[in-house]
Write an enzyme that holds these catalytic residues in place. Structure first.
Site, PDB file in Angstrom:
ATOM      1  CE  LYS A  13      52.784  57.692 102.534  1.00 30.82           C
ATOM      2  NZ  LYS A  13      51.728  56.923 103.233  1.00 30.82           N
ATOM      3  NE  ARG A 160      33.754  61.523 103.691  1.00 30.77           N
ATOM      4  CZ  ARG A 160      34.147  61.657 104.956  1.00 30.77           C
ATOM      5  NH1 ARG A 160      35.114  60.895 105.433  1.00 30.77           N
ATOM      6  NH2 ARG A 160      33.565  62.530 105.764  1.00 30.77           N
TER       7      ARG A 160
END
Ligand code: AP5
Ligand code: MG
Length: 216
Positions: A13, A160
């Site tokens: 997305k 991350r």
């Protein structure tokens, strides 16, 4: 153009939203990014959201609905916007309908990215992003052209996400199938749904999305 990108964690997305932003000049409204910004800024919302997000669960409907409602009133949303990661529950989908109707706006299309669980786990566990501009990379599939330097902004700092680990990913997938996947039927019944094979190469997925948007 007002569209929703619908799909499980790691479906692409965010990756595809960034490409639509570049091509069509409409903003990406990612509730995940907005919540992570609130966590980083240690706002009240951020403090409430952090533990929920780190556990792979959903932040309360009230909070995300308020965030999106406020955001789509900003001037840069006048020409349209991409909703990435919202709505994510039937309550949020109903609120989206009401919110748009109250502003006299229409939803152009809902694009579902279909990817299997094994691939989702592989993608998410390899994902990292530029700490400065947020461009998304992957350990094996999408590395910067120059090692350690962001293609887009030149930053050398990467990060991350704390929820990108196998255990939390299991929880995120469970939440997706229970709370979010019912939206596929919801939008299909409204004649708004288009599905794309999200397993394909990123550029192929982009082409499929552009074909849908071009036909609107
Ligand atoms: P959010 O940030 O929305 O995360 P998510 O939905 O779990 O989705 P991701 O961002 O992990 O994946 P993506 O589909 O954007 O994939 P990407 O393009 O990065 O939400 C995080 C948390 O915030 C939630 O768990 C919840 O707690 C909270 N939250 C957010 N919205 C909420 C809401 N509305 N209500 C309540 N709570 C909410 O790609 C993934 C990786 O795959 C990358 O490395 C990429 O390079 C790679 N990749 C992409 N496409 C391809 C391809 N075609 N082939 C190969 N690799 C690919
Ligand atoms: Mg994302």
């Amino acid at each position: 153009m007002r569209l929703i990108l619908l799909g499980p964690p790691g479906a692409g997305k965010g990756t595809q939203a960034q490409r639509i932003v570049e091509k069509y000049g409409i903003p990406q409204l990612s509730t995940g990014d907005m919540l992570r910004a609130a966590v980083a800024a240690e706002t009240d919302v951020g403090k409430r959201a952090k533990a929920v997000m780190d556990a792979g669960k959903l932040v309360s409907d009230d909070i995300v609905i308020a965030i999106v409602s406020e955001r789509i009133d900003q001037p840069d949303c006048e020409k349209g916007f991409i909703l990435d990661g919202f709505p994510r529950t039937l309550v949020q989908a109903d609120a989206t309908e009401a919110m748009l109707a109250a502003k006299g706006l229409d939803l152009s299309v809902v694009i579902e990215l279909k990817v299997n669980d094994k691939e989702l786990v592989r993608r998410v566990s390899g994902r990292y992003s530029c700490a400065q501009c947020g461009s998304v990379y992957h350990d094996s599939d999408k590395r910067p052209a120059a090692e350690g330097v962001c293609d887009k902004c030149g930053s050398t700092h990467f990060k991350r996400r704390p929820d990108d680990n196998a255990e939390t990913m299991t929880q995120r997938l469970e939440v997706y199938y229970k709370e979010t996947s019912p939206l596929i039927g919801f939008y299909y019944a409204k004649g708004r749904l288009k599905s794309v094979d999200g397993m394909a190469d990123m550029d192929v997925v982009t082409g499929d999305i552009e074909a849908i948007l071009g036909a609107l």
